[in-house]
Design a protein around this motif. Structure first.
Motif, PDB file in Angstrom:
ATOM      1  N   ILE A   3       3.344 -69.030  58.072  1.00 57.74           N
ATOM      2  CA  ILE A   3       4.091 -70.268  58.239  1.00 57.74           C
ATOM      3  C   ILE A   3       5.384 -70.184  57.446  1.00 57.74           C
ATOM      4  N   GLY A   4       6.487 -70.523  58.107  1.00 57.40           N
ATOM      5  CA  GLY A   4       7.789 -70.552  57.451  1.00 57.40           C
ATOM      6  C   GLY A   4       8.322 -71.966  57.372  1.00 57.40           C
ATOM      7  N   LEU A   5       9.141 -72.228  56.375  1.00 56.05           N
ATOM      8  CA  LEU A   5       9.694 -73.556  56.116  1.00 56.05           C
ATOM      9  C   LEU A   5      11.211 -73.490  56.141  1.00 56.05           C
ATOM     10  N   VAL A   6      11.825 -74.436  56.848  1.00 55.05           N
ATOM     11  CA  VAL A   6      13.284 -74.532  56.892  1.00 55.05           C
ATOM     12  C   VAL A   6      13.690 -75.778  56.114  1.00 55.05           C
ATOM     13  N   GLY A   7      14.312 -75.601  54.975  1.00 49.74           N
ATOM     14  CA  GLY A   7      14.716 -76.709  54.125  1.00 49.74           C
ATOM     15  C   GLY A   7      13.850 -76.795  52.882  1.00 49.74           C
ATOM     16  N   PHE A   8      14.488 -76.930  51.712  1.00 54.60           N
ATOM     17  CA  PHE A   8      13.747 -77.009  50.452  1.00 54.60           C
ATOM     18  C   PHE A   8      14.302 -78.121  49.579  1.00 54.60           C
ATOM     19  N   GLY A   9      14.664 -79.259  50.246  1.00 51.78           N
ATOM     20  CA  GLY A   9      15.003 -80.466  49.502  1.00 51.78           C
ATOM     21  C   GLY A   9      13.720 -81.135  49.040  1.00 51.78           C
ATOM     22  N   SER A  22      -1.473 -74.443  50.232  1.00 53.10           N
ATOM     23  CA  SER A  22      -2.871 -74.765  49.932  1.00 53.10           C
ATOM     24  C   SER A  22      -3.823 -74.406  51.060  1.00 53.10           C
ATOM     25  N   GLN A  23      -3.289 -74.062  52.226  1.00 50.55           N
ATOM     26  CA  GLN A  23      -4.159 -73.799  53.371  1.00 50.55           C
ATOM     27  C   GLN A  23      -4.821 -72.428  53.255  1.00 50.55           C
ATOM     28  N   PRO A  24      -6.143 -72.367  53.375  1.00 47.82           N
ATOM     29  CA  PRO A  24      -6.829 -71.072  53.299  1.00 47.82           C
ATOM     30  C   PRO A  24      -6.443 -70.186  54.474  1.00 47.82           C
ATOM     31  N   GLY A  25      -6.271 -68.910  54.191  1.00 42.22           N
ATOM     32  CA  GLY A  25      -5.957 -67.956  55.243  1.00 42.22           C
ATOM     33  C   GLY A  25      -4.524 -67.981  55.720  1.00 42.22           C
ATOM     34  N   VAL A  26      -3.657 -68.715  55.025  1.00 41.38           N
ATOM     35  CA  VAL A  26      -2.247 -68.850  55.426  1.00 41.38           C
ATOM     36  C   VAL A  26      -1.354 -68.069  54.482  1.00 41.38           C
ATOM     37  N   THR A  27      -0.393 -67.371  55.054  1.00 44.67           N
ATOM     38  CA  THR A  27       0.671 -66.750  54.263  1.00 44.67           C
ATOM     39  C   THR A  27       1.918 -67.619  54.354  1.00 44.67           C
ATOM     40  N   PHE A  28       2.396 -68.075  53.206  1.00 43.71           N
ATOM     41  CA  PHE A  28       3.645 -68.829  53.132  1.00 43.71           C
ATOM     42  C   PHE A  28       4.757 -67.799  53.263  1.00 43.71           C
ATOM     43  N   ALA A  29       5.303 -67.678  54.477  1.00 39.96           N
ATOM     44  CA  ALA A  29       6.097 -66.504  54.841  1.00 39.96           C
ATOM     45  C   ALA A  29       7.536 -66.538  54.365  1.00 39.96           C
ATOM     46  N   GLY A  30       8.069 -67.709  54.050  1.00 43.21           N
ATOM     47  CA  GLY A  30       9.448 -67.760  53.604  1.00 43.21           C
ATOM     48  C   GLY A  30      10.054 -69.128  53.767  1.00 43.21           C
ATOM     49  N   VAL A  49       7.372 -65.941  47.466  1.00 48.05           N
ATOM     50  CA  VAL A  49       7.877 -66.422  48.760  1.00 48.05           C
ATOM     51  C   VAL A  49       9.356 -66.076  48.882  1.00 48.05           C
ATOM     52  N   ARG A  50       9.722 -65.419  49.973  1.00 49.58           N
ATOM     53  CA  ARG A  50      11.096 -64.949  50.156  1.00 49.58           C
ATOM     54  C   ARG A  50      12.017 -66.065  50.642  1.00 49.58           C
ATOM     55  N   PRO A  51      13.248 -66.121  50.140  1.00 53.81           N
ATOM     56  CA  PRO A  51      14.270 -67.005  50.711  1.00 53.81           C
ATOM     57  C   PRO A  51      14.978 -66.303  51.865  1.00 53.81           C
ATOM     58  N   PHE A  52      15.439 -67.093  52.825  1.00 58.20           N
ATOM     59  CA  PHE A  52      16.189 -66.558  53.958  1.00 58.20           C
ATOM     60  C   PHE A  52      17.443 -67.397  54.166  1.00 58.20           C
ATOM     61  N   ASP A  53      18.460 -66.764  54.762  1.00 60.11           N
ATOM     62  CA  ASP A  53      19.717 -67.452  55.017  1.00 60.11           C
ATOM     63  C   ASP A  53      19.688 -68.276  56.294  1.00 60.11           C
ATOM     64  N   SER A  54      18.828 -67.896  57.241  1.00 58.75           N
ATOM     65  CA  SER A  54      18.839 -68.569  58.537  1.00 58.75           C
ATOM     66  C   SER A  54      17.449 -68.584  59.148  1.00 58.75           C
ATOM     67  N   LEU A  55      17.273 -69.503  60.077  1.00 57.63           N
ATOM     68  CA  LEU A  55      16.013 -69.568  60.816  1.00 57.63           C
ATOM     69  C   LEU A  55      15.785 -68.275  61.582  1.00 57.63           C
ATOM     70  N   ALA A  56      16.853 -67.706  62.156  1.00 58.60           N
ATOM     71  CA  ALA A  56      16.722 -66.469  62.926  1.00 58.60           C
ATOM     72  C   ALA A  56      16.191 -65.331  62.061  1.00 58.60           C
ATOM     73  N   GLN A  57      16.668 -65.236  60.809  1.00 63.28           N
ATOM     74  CA  GLN A  57      16.188 -64.195  59.903  1.00 63.28           C
ATOM     75  C   GLN A  57      14.711 -64.390  59.577  1.00 63.28           C
ATOM     76  N   LEU A  58      14.317 -65.641  59.330  1.00 67.38           N
ATOM     77  CA  LEU A  58      12.917 -65.930  59.034  1.00 67.38           C
ATOM     78  C   LEU A  58      12.041 -65.605  60.234  1.00 67.38           C
ATOM     79  N   ALA A  59      12.502 -65.987  61.424  1.00 65.24           N
ATOM     80  CA  ALA A  59      11.735 -65.699  62.635  1.00 65.24           C
ATOM     81  C   ALA A  59      11.583 -64.198  62.841  1.00 65.24           C
ATOM     82  N   GLU A  60      12.635 -63.446  62.553  1.00 61.82           N
ATOM     83  CA  GLU A  60      12.590 -61.995  62.721  1.00 61.82           C
ATOM     84  C   GLU A  60      11.584 -61.361  61.759  1.00 61.82           C
TER      85      GLU A  60
END
Length: 342
Positions: A3-9, A22-30, A49-60
């Motif tokens: 699972i990836g997250l866009v926005g960290f406000g 907190s979800q079992p079996g989940v990788t917080f991907a970025g 957890v890695r930061p990314f510059d764009s949604l496209a980078q996270l999706a890739e």
């Protein structure tokens, strides 16, 4: 499950990231954020957890689900980008500025056969679950009126544009809950208030909804209220239920507690917050149900795994937007607005 997250406000950092992690079996991907300050906060909170510059980078990098928690301005474009990439997506609420925009997102998700849901976490508030239980059990008889308010004194929040104003932000929750309990709305009357320094961003609102089944819902919210009303007061032919204060999950997350750290105690109000059932001279304490915002993600993960429906249907979010649009028109015109059926 990645699972990836866009926005960290505030929303992404406090109301999504801890539940994802907190979800079992989940990788917080970025996390997508270009802010140096927020990247530092991310490194402090989730060092791996890695930061990314764009949604496209996270999706890739590879994700099964994208969670969008950016400001309302531009949020729909980010949700659409996720849909076009063919990735299941959760949007923070409101997921669109108005009904037309929401319908466009829903249609696009259907065309692309992409799962789309909206983060209506307050369906899992302890008080709302208690209200629903009492109504379903017939304890209140035939319900005639719902009164539902989220009022607080937080002047720093007045005029902020990230959520599009209090009506769109908190109103999304209150309208969604009313629709869940009593179904479609026939008409809306609303009043809104804003500050002179931010006249286009409301800080308070009141609305009266008349549902097609005859129930009347009085809903309201404010970030400039020193003396808040009860969170819920639900009146029926067999009695009334009321409860003060707010569900404790928001305060717990802001304090750094999570479902993972609290275990079975997460969402438990226990003796801290009781409601009351009253009929005439009869007055009885009502224990609150166990809250569970993390249930949203459990259900969404199951949906991505094709093991159930999404927790909040896009159509339900569009129906809430129709009510919010009508409320804005009512406040502007100073009269009741009738919604079209269908």
């Amino acid at each position: 499950m990645r699972i990836g997250l866009v926005g960290f406000g505030q929303g992404g950092r406090f109301f999504h990231a801890p539940l994802i992690a907190s979800q079992p079996g989940v990788t917080f991907a970025g996390v997508v954020t270009r802010s140096a300050e927020r990247r530092q906060l991310l490194a402090n909170d989730y060092p791996v957890v890695r930061p990314f510059d764009s949604l496209a980078q996270l999706a890739e990098a590879g994700v099964d689900l994208l969670v969008i928690s950016t400001s309302l301005h531009g949020r729909a474009e980010v949700v659409m980008q996720a849909i076009e990439l063919g990735i299941a997506v959760v949007s923070d609420k409101p997921f669109a500025a108005d009904t037309v925009q929401g319908q466009q997102l829903m249609d696009a998700a259907e065309r692309q056969n992409v799962l789309l849901s909206v983060y209506q976490n307050r369906r899992w508030d302890s008080d709302f679950l208690t209200v629903r239980k009492l109504i379903n059990a017939g304890a209140l008889g035939t319900v005639t009126r719902l009164e539902s308010f989220i009022e607080r004194y937080a002047p720093a929040s007045a005029g902020t544009t990230s959520g599009g104003g209090v009506l769109r932000d908190l109103g999304s929750h209150l309208v969604d809950q009313a629709l869940q309990l009593f179904g479609p709305v026939r008409s809306v009357y609303a009043e809104m208030a804003s500050s002179p320094h931010a006249p286009d961003v409301d800080h308070s609102f009141f609305m009266a909804l008349t549902h097609r089944n005859g129930v009347v819902s009085h809903l309201g919210a404010s970030v400039l209220q020193n003396s808040p009303r009860p969170r819920f007061r639900v009146s029926g032919t067999s009695g009334c239920y009321s409860v003060e204060g707010l569900d404790g999950q928001e305060a717990a997350l802001l304090a750094g507690r999570t479902p993972k750290s609290e275990g079975d105690h997460w969402g438990a109000e226990e003796h801290r917050r009781w409601g009351w059932f009253e009929q005439g001279e009869e007055r009885e304490r009502v224990p609150s149900e166990h809250g569970g915002w993390d249930q949203f993600y459990r259900q969404m993960i199951a949906a991505v795994q094709r093991q159930g429906p999404v927790p909040v249907l896009p159509l339900e979010a569009v129906q809430a937007l129709q009510v919010l649009d009508a409320a804005r028109r009512s406040a502007q015109l100073g009269k009741v607005v009738t919604l079209a059926e269908g």
